[in-house]
Design an enzyme around this catalytic site. Structure first.
Site, PDB file in Angstrom:
ATOM      1  N   ASP A   1      62.240-100.171  46.764  1.00  0.00           N
ATOM      2  CA  ASP A   1      62.006 -99.778  45.364  1.00  0.00           C
ATOM      3  C   ASP A   1      63.077 -98.850  44.806  1.00  0.00           C
ATOM      4  O   ASP A   1      63.072 -98.562  43.607  1.00  0.00           O
ATOM      5  CB  ASP A   1      60.638 -99.085  45.264  1.00  0.00           C
ATOM      6  CG  ASP A   1      59.522-100.042  45.614  1.00  0.00           C
ATOM      7  OD1 ASP A   1      58.756 -99.751  46.550  1.00  0.00           O
ATOM      8  OD2 ASP A   1      59.455-101.108  44.983  1.00  0.00           O
TER       9      ASP A   1
ATOM     10  N   HIS B   1      59.013 -94.874  54.258  1.00  0.00           N
ATOM     11  CA  HIS B   1      58.272 -96.124  54.497  1.00  0.00           C
ATOM     12  C   HIS B   1      57.413 -95.946  55.743  1.00  0.00           C
ATOM     13  O   HIS B   1      57.819 -95.290  56.695  1.00  0.00           O
ATOM     14  CB  HIS B   1      59.256 -97.287  54.718  1.00  0.00           C
ATOM     15  CG  HIS B   1      58.624 -98.620  54.526  1.00  0.00           C
ATOM     16  ND1 HIS B   1      57.920 -99.254  55.527  1.00  0.00           N
ATOM     17  CD2 HIS B   1      58.558 -99.423  53.434  1.00  0.00           C
ATOM     18  CE1 HIS B   1      57.463-100.401  55.057  1.00  0.00           C
ATOM     19  NE2 HIS B   1      57.828-100.534  53.793  1.00  0.00           N
TER      20      HIS B   1
HETATM   21  C1  SDX Z   1      56.383-100.276  49.414  1.00  0.00           C
HETATM   22  O1  SDX Z   1      54.021-101.074  53.661  1.00  0.00           O
HETATM   23  C2  SDX Z   1      54.911-101.848  53.074  1.00  0.00           C
HETATM   24  O2  SDX Z   1      55.453-102.714  53.694  1.00  0.00           O
HETATM   25  C3  SDX Z   1      55.132-101.557  51.596  1.00  0.00           C
HETATM   26  C4  SDX Z   1      56.329-102.284  50.960  1.00  0.00           C
HETATM   27  C5  SDX Z   1      56.081-103.769  50.840  1.00  0.00           C
HETATM   28  O3  SDX Z   1      57.052-104.500  50.737  1.00  0.00           O
HETATM   29  O4  SDX Z   1      54.889-104.165  50.755  1.00  0.00           O
HETATM   30  O5  SDX Z   1      57.497-102.032  51.713  1.00  0.00           O
HETATM   31  C6  SDX Z   1      56.554-101.764  49.521  1.00  0.00           C
HETATM   32  O6  SDX Z   1      55.288 -99.845  49.120  1.00  0.00           O
HETATM   33  C7  SDX Z   1      57.555 -99.383  49.733  1.00  0.00           C
HETATM   34  C8  SDX Z   1      57.175 -97.867  49.672  1.00  0.00           C
HETATM   35  C9  SDX Z   1      57.210 -97.439  48.189  1.00  0.00           C
HETATM   36  N1  SDX Z   1      56.654 -96.072  48.042  1.00  0.00           N
HETATM   37  C10 SDX Z   1      57.465 -95.028  47.707  1.00  0.00           C
HETATM   38  O7  SDX Z   1      58.697 -95.085  47.594  1.00  0.00           O
HETATM   39  C11 SDX Z   1      56.707 -93.738  47.429  1.00  0.00           C
HETATM   40  C12 SDX Z   1      57.372 -92.598  48.194  1.00  0.00           C
HETATM   41  N2  SDX Z   1      57.145 -92.828  49.633  1.00  0.00           N
HETATM   42  C13 SDX Z   1      56.068 -92.116  50.269  1.00  0.00           C
HETATM   43  O8  SDX Z   1      54.927 -92.015  49.469  1.00  0.00           O
HETATM   44  C14 SDX Z   1      55.828 -92.559  51.717  1.00  0.00           C
HETATM   45  O9  SDX Z   1      57.047 -92.627  52.313  1.00  0.00           O
HETATM   46  C15 SDX Z   1      55.075 -93.832  51.984  1.00  0.00           C
HETATM   47  C16 SDX Z   1      53.751 -93.865  51.287  1.00  0.00           C
HETATM   48  C17 SDX Z   1      55.876 -95.013  51.568  1.00  0.00           C
HETATM   49  C18 SDX Z   1      54.835 -93.903  53.491  1.00  0.00           C
HETATM   50  O10 SDX Z   1      54.014 -92.853  53.806  1.00  0.00           O
HETATM   51  P1  SDX Z   1      53.460 -92.654  55.308  1.00  0.00           P
HETATM   52  O11 SDX Z   1      53.934 -93.714  56.214  1.00  0.00           O
HETATM   53  O12 SDX Z   1      52.001 -92.419  55.230  1.00  0.00           O
HETATM   54  O13 SDX Z   1      54.247 -91.424  55.805  1.00  0.00           O
HETATM   55  P2  SDX Z   1      53.778 -89.946  55.574  1.00  0.00           P
HETATM   56  O14 SDX Z   1      53.257 -89.804  54.180  1.00  0.00           O
HETATM   57  O15 SDX Z   1      52.917 -89.572  56.721  1.00  0.00           O
HETATM   58  O16 SDX Z   1      55.181 -89.217  55.631  1.00  0.00           O
HETATM   59  C19 SDX Z   1      55.692 -88.713  56.845  1.00  0.00           C
HETATM   60  C20 SDX Z   1      56.378 -87.410  56.442  1.00  0.00           C
HETATM   61  C21 SDX Z   1      55.440 -86.461  55.683  1.00  0.00           C
HETATM   62  O17 SDX Z   1      55.928 -85.173  55.934  1.00  0.00           O
HETATM   63  P3  SDX Z   1      55.097 -84.242  57.028  1.00  0.00           P
HETATM   64  O18 SDX Z   1      53.698 -84.072  56.471  1.00  0.00           O
HETATM   65  O19 SDX Z   1      55.117 -85.047  58.329  1.00  0.00           O
HETATM   66  O20 SDX Z   1      55.873 -82.972  57.075  1.00  0.00           O
HETATM   67  O21 SDX Z   1      57.449 -87.687  55.518  1.00  0.00           O
HETATM   68  C22 SDX Z   1      57.164 -87.092  54.264  1.00  0.00           C
HETATM   69  C23 SDX Z   1      55.680 -86.766  54.236  1.00  0.00           C
HETATM   70  O22 SDX Z   1      55.417 -85.645  53.397  1.00  0.00           O
HETATM   71  N3  SDX Z   1      57.517 -88.078  53.244  1.00  0.00           N
HETATM   72  C24 SDX Z   1      58.176 -87.808  52.127  1.00  0.00           C
HETATM   73  C25 SDX Z   1      58.353 -89.036  51.496  1.00  0.00           C
HETATM   74  N4  SDX Z   1      57.779 -89.994  52.223  1.00  0.00           N
HETATM   75  C26 SDX Z   1      57.261 -89.389  53.308  1.00  0.00           C
HETATM   76  N5  SDX Z   1      58.630 -86.643  51.625  1.00  0.00           N
HETATM   77  C27 SDX Z   1      59.293 -86.756  50.441  1.00  0.00           C
HETATM   78  N6  SDX Z   1      59.504 -87.891  49.760  1.00  0.00           N
HETATM   79  C28 SDX Z   1      59.040 -89.057  50.263  1.00  0.00           C
HETATM   80  N7  SDX Z   1      59.256 -90.175  49.593  1.00  0.00           N
END
Ligand code: SDX
Length: 432
Positions: free
Chosen positions: A367, A309
């Site tokens: 989710d 998140h």
């Molecule tokens: C919702 O914003 C809100 O409030 C949204 C929400 C709401 O109520 O409105 O809470 C609802 O959208 C919840 C999130 C649902 N999405 C998912 O479950 C999809 C999987 N999650 C990721 O796509 C990710 O965690 C996000 C999009 C939710 C957040 O991404 P960020 O904040 O941009 O973080 P990032 O992509 O920069 O990740 C930081 C690190 C990265 O690794 P590095 O490049 O630093 O090495 O963490 C890794 C990412 O690759 N990472 C994950 C991951 N999420 C982040 N690696 C594997 N699996 C994941 N799910």
């Protein structure tokens, strides 16, 4: 909205030999902000923050999240208390008006919403233009945007009465439209709302009743769905809410703004994650296959859907309540040994003990478990994000209303850092 930011001193920026004093502002809780509104005028420079990881886009008094502590407050009330002690329609009142209603206020609000649940009969014809196999989210984007063509008597955003009527219409009609999208996708007749039922019961009946027989709402399932709606009602300035705000900042009508929010929510990184998370459990297939799946996540081949998140760097407080609701619904339906739940729980356990996830502070989000509950309630995967949009409509409309009533709000128009070609002259095709 009355602005309530407080001055907290200044920050000094040195740029190209110039020193600029920028005001620092504070709210009632949470991080202070550096007010950069005069930065470009005074320095000729922009700030740069793709994804807005360190940017506050507005002042708001609706929802507060402390990502490190795993805290979520709606108008100051903790989400777990509201999920346990309140109901969705009362939470709608709270998000819209800022305070919990008195009994009289609740009765009046309940009457207003209940008597707006039907849609214009011509809207049923509007559905007929879609293919039956269209994704229900595609239908939701189209139909909600089209509401401006049916209710143009509540599109004047400068009229507070029309703003409130549009808010009531959207909260009241979104379950009816969501149920119609579901019925249309399975070729069953639309079921009209029943004013004697509460919000969640009405929605279950509009989805699962058929004209051929009586439908009896299971109160345990209705209560669980009502709680799931509370968990999804609002969440500060997430991607879809920011979409609604920026659409509203141009003066667009509320129906168009909510349709834009639905479109943004559909993405698998946002509201579409509940659909993706359930498909992920099906893809994993068994507990034994989890280690290989985790390996692919750690190799960055795939994301772990339902995990991570932008704000929560701790357990999403909604995921905790969602897991309890999941156990409750599965027990009520006699599916305690649901194989997908077993995979989800094992996946969570392994991930939470793996350095890759611990170091990146990746926890289950709202989710991760919601798909298992919604599937158990009888919804197809394609309807999961529709239910998220249904519940989030009140949050979007409360944030839209707050933005519209904020005396400092301006049209949203970010700038950029340009790295394309500098000016050059046109070359006729004969010379290329
Ligand atoms: C919702 O914003 C809100 O409030 C949204 C929400 C709401 O109520 O409105 O809470 C609802 O959208 C919840 C999130 C649902 N999405 C998912 O479950 C999809 C999987 N999650 C990721 O796509 C990710 O965690 C996000 C999009 C939710 C957040 O991404 P960020 O904040 O941009 O973080 P990032 O992509 O920069 O990740 C930081 C690190 C990265 O690794 P590095 O490049 O630093 O090495 O963490 C890794 C990412 O690759 N990472 C994950 C991951 N999420 C982040 N690696 C594997 N699996 C994941 N799910």
């Amino acid at each position: 909205m009355e602005n309530k930011v407080q001055s907290k001193g200044t920050a000094t920026l040195e740029l190209d030999g110039k020193r600029v004093e920028l005001p620092v502002l504070g709210g009632s809780t949470g991080p202070n902000v550096v007010d950069i509104r005069k930065l470009y005028a005074e320095t000729g420079a922009f700030t740069y923050d793709p994804g807005f990881t360190s940017t506050a886009s507005c002042e708001s008094q609706i929802t507060y999240i402390d990502g490190d502590a795993g805290v979520l407050l709606y108008r100051g009330y903790p989400i777990d208390q509201l999920a346990e002690k309140s109901n969705f329609l009362e939470v709608c009142y709270l998000l819209l008006h800022g305070e919990l209603p008195s009994a009289a206020e609740m009765a009046e609000f309940n009457y207003a919403i209940t008597h707006h649940t039907m849609v214009h009969e011509q809207l049923s014809a509007f559905f007929r233009g879609f293919r039956r196999d269209a994704h229900p989210m595609a239908v939701m984007v189209g139909v909600v945007g089209a509401l401006a063509a049916f209710y143009h008597d509540s599109t004047d955003i400068d009229d507070p009465v029309q703003r409130m009527i549009a808010s009531h219409r959207l909260i009241a009609k979104i379950p009816t439209i969501a149920a119609m999208a579901y019925k249309y996708s399975i070729g069953q007749p639309f079921v009209y709302p029943q004013n004697s039922l509460d919000y969640a019961s009405n929605f279950l009946r509009m989805c699962f009743a058929v004209p051929a027989e009586e439908y009896k709402v299971n109160p345990v399932l209705a209560r669980a769905l009502d709680r799931i709606f509370i968990l999804h009602a609002d969440h500060e300035q997430n991607a879809s809410t920011s979409t609604v705000r920026i659409a509203g900042s141009s003066g667009a009508n509320p129906f168009a703004c909510i349709s834009a929010g639905i479109a943004c929510l559909w993405g698998p990184l946002h509201g579409g994650a509940n659909e993706a998370a359930l498909k992920q459990l099906h893809r994993i297939g068994s507990v034994d296959a989890i280690p290989d799946y985790i390996k692919r996540v750690k190799n960055r081949e795939i994301l772990l859907d339902g995990f991570g998140h932008r704000v929560y760097k701790n357990y999403d407080p909604r995921a905790k309540v969602m897991k309890q609701t999941c156990d409750e619904v599965l027990a009520e339906l006699g599916h305690k040994d649901d194989p997908l739940l077993k995979i989800a729980m094992e996946l969570e356990k392994i991930a939470l003990n793996d350095e890759f996830f611990v170091q990146k502070k990746l926890y289950p989000n709202v989710d991760f478990y919601s798909g298992i509950v919604l599937r158990a309630l009888g919804f197809p995967t394609s309807m999961f994000t529709v239910l998220f949009a249904l519940a989030r409509t009140v949050g979007w409309i409360a944030q839209w209303k707050e933005m519209t009533e904020d005396p400092t709000q301006k049209i949203g128009r970010p700038r950029q850092i340009y790295t394309g070609p500098t000016q050059r002259d046109f070359v006729p095709i004969s010379g290329r």
